[in-house]
Design a protein around this motif. Structure first.
Motif, short mmCIF file in Angstrom:
data_model
loop_
_atom_site.label_atom_id
_atom_site.label_comp_id
_atom_site.label_asym_id
_atom_site.label_seq_id
_atom_site.Cartn_x
_atom_site.Cartn_y
_atom_site.Cartn_z
N MET A 187 0.91 -1.16 0.05
CA MET A 187 0.10 0.03 -0.01
C MET A 187 0.94 1.27 0.06
N GLN A 188 2.06 1.16 0.77
CA GLN A 188 2.84 2.42 0.61
C GLN A 188 3.34 2.63 -0.58
N GLU A 189 3.55 1.72 -1.23
CA GLU A 189 4.19 2.03 -2.83
C GLU A 189 3.16 3.00 -3.48
N PHE A 190 1.79 2.35 -3.39
CA PHE A 190 0.78 3.40 -4.20
C PHE A 190 0.63 4.98 -3.53
N VAL A 191 0.71 4.94 -2.28
CA VAL A 191 0.82 6.43 -1.59
C VAL A 191 1.96 7.13 -2.12
N ASP A 192 3.25 6.68 -2.28
CA ASP A 192 4.35 7.31 -2.77
C ASP A 192 4.26 7.59 -4.08
N PHE A 193 3.57 6.83 -5.02
CA PHE A 193 3.33 6.89 -6.45
C PHE A 193 2.41 8.02 -6.18
N CYS A 194 1.80 8.25 -5.64
CA CYS A 194 0.39 9.53 -5.76
C CYS A 194 1.17 10.68 -5.29
N VAL A 195 1.85 10.72 -4.25
CA VAL A 195 2.63 11.68 -3.52
C VAL A 195 3.75 12.08 -4.65
N ARG A 196 4.34 11.59 -5.21
CA ARG A 196 5.47 11.78 -6.15
C ARG A 196 4.66 12.55 -7.43
N HIS A 197 3.46 12.23 -7.78
CA HIS A 197 2.84 12.58 -8.90
C HIS A 197 1.92 13.75 -8.52
N LYS A 198 2.15 14.03 -7.26
CA LYS A 198 1.28 15.24 -6.77
C LYS A 198 -0.32 14.84 -6.93
N PHE A 199 -0.72 13.74 -6.67
CA PHE A 199 -2.22 13.03 -6.66
C PHE A 199 -2.94 13.44 -8.19
N VAL A 200 -2.01 13.68 -9.46
CA VAL A 200 -2.38 13.86 -10.63
C VAL A 200 -1.85 12.81 -11.42
N ASN A 201 -2.73 12.30 -12.31
CA ASN A 201 -2.06 11.28 -13.25
C ASN A 201 -0.85 11.59 -14.25
N PRO A 202 0.13 11.13 -14.04
CA PRO A 202 1.28 11.38 -15.13
C PRO A 202 0.75 11.51 -16.36
N PRO A 203 1.61 11.98 -17.35
CA PRO A 203 1.31 11.71 -18.90
C PRO A 203 0.99 10.66 -19.37
N ASN A 204 -0.01 10.42 -20.20
CA ASN A 204 -0.35 9.14 -20.86
C ASN A 204 1.01 8.48 -21.58
N ILE A 205 1.22 7.47 -21.36
CA ILE A 205 2.19 6.61 -22.23
C ILE A 205 1.96 6.28 -23.45
N PRO A 206 2.70 6.60 -24.39
CA PRO A 206 2.20 6.06 -25.83
C PRO A 206 1.91 4.69 -26.25
N LYS A 207 0.84 4.51 -27.08
CA LYS A 207 0.56 3.15 -27.34
C LYS A 207 0.51 2.85 -28.72
#
Length: 135
Positions: free
Chosen positions: A1-21
């Motif tokens: 769970m901490q990994e998800f919190v760290d990810f959200c904090v690092r990205h300031k709770f905003v989704n990072p740019p879309n990854i190209p597909k």
């Protein structure tokens, strides 16, 4: 769970740019839209860990994490040979005869899948065209 919190904090709770597909390169460090810290994070995980985290991220509806993990898993398959994929512990419930038949039907599985996207994409376009023409 901490990994998800760290990810959200690092990205300031905003989704990072879309990854190209599709991914422009199997090496995620060469995909400019992916944060280098995120690449280091996902590259430190095993395939099984990534799949488990993907399920958790989906449950938590963390779209940025879902995209990141999906891209990482896709890059593994894109840059790996069939034997490497089998060694990763993915269970194939096929008999040796079925596996041999699969390899005969899809010989590209034996080699890296880089460059095969165009062939698959063309096949999908042809299938879609046939569906449209038949209606």
């Amino acid at each position: 769970m901490q990994e998800f919190v760290d990810f959200c904090v690092r990205h300031k709770f905003v989704n990072p740019p879309n990854i190209p597909k599709p991914l422009p390169d199997a090496d995620l460090t060469k995909v400019s839209e992916i944060d280098p810290v995120d690449v280091i994070y996902v590259n430190s995980k095993s395939l099984n860990d990534k799949v488990s985290l993907l399920w958790d991220a989906d449950y938590l509806v963390l779209f940025g994490m879902i995209e990141l993990l999906s891209a990482s898993i896709a890059s593994f398959f894109r840059s790996s040979e069939f034997k490497e994929i089998k060694q990763e512990g993915l269970e194939l419930d096929m008999t040796p005869d079925e596996e041999e038949e699969l390899l005969k039907a899809y010989p590209w599985i034996k080699t890296t899948t880089c460059g095969k996207y165009a062939d698959i994409s063309e096949d999908l376009k042809n299938i879609e065209k046939q569906k449209r023409d038949s209606t």
